[in-house]
Scaffold this active site. Structure first.
Site, PDB file in Angstrom:
ATOM      1  N   LEU A 204      30.400  26.223  20.656  1.00 29.82           N
ATOM      2  CA  LEU A 204      31.858  25.796  20.380  1.00 29.82           C
ATOM      3  C   LEU A 204      32.052  24.521  21.030  1.00 29.82           C
ATOM      4  O   LEU A 204      31.882  24.479  22.261  1.00 29.82           O
ATOM      5  CB  LEU A 204      32.667  26.994  20.858  1.00 29.82           C
ATOM      6  CG  LEU A 204      32.382  28.257  20.589  1.00 29.82           C
ATOM      7  CD1 LEU A 204      33.279  29.289  21.358  1.00 29.82           C
ATOM      8  CD2 LEU A 204      32.953  28.556  19.038  1.00 29.82           C
ATOM      9  N   HIS A 205      32.690  23.645  20.271  1.00 28.93           N
ATOM     10  CA  HIS A 205      33.131  22.223  21.101  1.00 28.93           C
ATOM     11  C   HIS A 205      34.285  21.552  20.433  1.00 28.93           C
ATOM     12  O   HIS A 205      34.793  20.516  20.929  1.00 28.93           O
ATOM     13  CB  HIS A 205      31.747  21.281  21.001  1.00 28.93           C
ATOM     14  CG  HIS A 205      31.730  20.618  19.570  1.00 28.93           C
ATOM     15  ND1 HIS A 205      30.815  21.129  18.719  1.00 28.93           N
ATOM     16  CD2 HIS A 205      31.938  19.482  19.263  1.00 28.93           C
ATOM     17  CE1 HIS A 205      30.937  20.256  17.573  1.00 28.93           C
ATOM     18  NE2 HIS A 205      31.470  19.453  17.953  1.00 28.93           N
TER      19      HIS A 205
END
Ligand code: UD1
Length: 362
Positions: A204-205
């Protein structure tokens, strides 16, 4: 004089896309320079990849660093203009959709240098995404637009761009095919004490998710619940790390956090995973090529072929839907590889670039 190409790379996903093109262009009588803008500067988002892929270390390193979008783009624009003025390339190649992609295209075109956009024509139709600004603007500045899928050609045609558009396939899948055996042999799941098929891999970014403390908190809780049935390995991007630290959440034992991983190790974890939960673009494509189920925490994707042909399911920006993953995994899946995701896209891209250089020279 031999024609000269400058490749601009900036952030982690760029290297896997450019490496096969750079390698294939070695068969032509051209000079190549690799310019790294320094948008990603941590060793584990940058240096580690140059040893692993068929990419030489950069010839030029700028120090753009982090900052607001305007600051980062502006620093890349100025640095790249100076670099191009010095190198005098006949063509500049920009991959993907990061801030340096747009900066590279703009700096080149202002100097009268031809621009090739690698991975052109992708559209999420979500104008809140910084990547959508970057890829759309880069496309409109380019004279050679190399695409990964037919629907990208259609997107470009809708915007009036038909000249110089060529479907070459997905060069990131070339890198994957090259590293696949080594990744399987590495068996990176062993380091995390898992068996193949016995864990879910998470990345996740995106700011839309990780910069929203409520959403990030709900996502971590949902992952903790998933980990009660399927353990979770979560290599954490620096942006996400900062937010997790800010939230000071207790990460449950079933969720194994690790710093960002090198390419072969991360690919190895994909190969051995039961499924991947992500908000990345490139990982939707890699899982499609590997036949691994992918659950994307986004409302849309600029890579629809990963849904129509591949293994991707959009969960929306709804962390609670992570609870559906075990049930969704039980449903049968018959993925197909998208056309030209065959490991030879770099060769086709290099041929298209060589022809473009001949036209420029004529
Ligand atoms: C960028 C790209 C995104 C791409 C992603 C891949 C843009 C607009 N975004 O997002 O499209 O999918 O890279 O990773 O270009 N940081 C470090 N070390 C680094 C780089 C960043 O610690 O080497 C930290 C910085 O403090 C920064 C944060 O991570 O605030 C985010 O970095 P940034 O470059 O703004 O965007 P990414 O989220 O990496």
């Amino acid at each position: 004089m031999r024609p000269r190409i400058a490749h601009v790379v900036a952030a982690r996903p760029n290297y896997m896309k450019v490496a096969p093109v750079f390698a294939a262009l070695r068969s032509y009588d051209v000079e190549q320079a690799l310019v790294h803008t320094g948008q990603h500067y941590d060793a584990n988002l940058k240096d580690v990849f140059f040893g692993e892929l068929t990419l030489p270390p950069p010839d030029v390193e700028l120090e753009v660093g982090s900052g607001s979008h305007a600051e980062q783009t502006a620093r890349a624009l100025v640095g790249l203009e100076q670099t191009f003025a010095r190198l005098e390339p006949d063509l500049v190649l920009v991959p993907g959709d990061v801030n340096s992609t747009f900066a590279g295209a703009l700096a080149a075109v202002k100097l009268g240098i031809a621009v090739c956009h690698l991975e052109a024509g992708l559209r999420s139709f979500d104008w809140t995404m910084p990547e959508e600004h970057n890829r759309k603007l880069a496309d409109h500045l380019s004279s050679l637009l190399l695409t990964t899928a037919e629907n990208a050609n259609e997107n470009l045609a809708r915007e009036g761009i038909t000249d110089g558009v060529m479907l070459v396939g997905n060069t990131m899948i070339d890198s994957l095919e090259l590293a696949r055996d080594a990744a399987t042999e590495l068996a990176a799941w062993r380091r995390f004490h898992h068996e193949p098929g016995g864990y879910v891999l998470v990345t996740l970014h995106r700011p839309a998710l990780v910069d929203d403390p409520g959403l990030l908190g709900r996502t971590l809780s949902a992952l903790a619940r998933l980990a009660e049935t399927l353990p979770v390995i979560f290599p954490v991007h620096p942006r996400t790390r900062t937010q997790i630290d800010r939230l000071a959440v207790d990460v449950p034992a079933g969720v194994q956090l690790t710093p960002p991983l090198a390419y072969t190790e991360f690919l190895s974890l994909q190969v051995g995973s039961a499924a991947v939960v992500t908000d990345s673009g490139g990982i939707q494509e890699e899982t499609t090529a590997l036949g691994i189920p992918c659950f994307t925490l986004r409302a849309n994707t600029e890579r629809p072929v990963t849904i129509t042909h591949g293994t991707n399911t959009l969960l929306g920006l709804s962390p609670e839907r992570i609870a559906d993953v075990p049930a969704l995994l039980a449903a049968p899946m018959t993925p197909r590889r998208p056309e030209l995701w065959d490991g030879a896209a770099g060769v086709r891209a290099a041929a298209a670039i060589a022809s473009a250089l001949e036209r420029i020279a004529a």
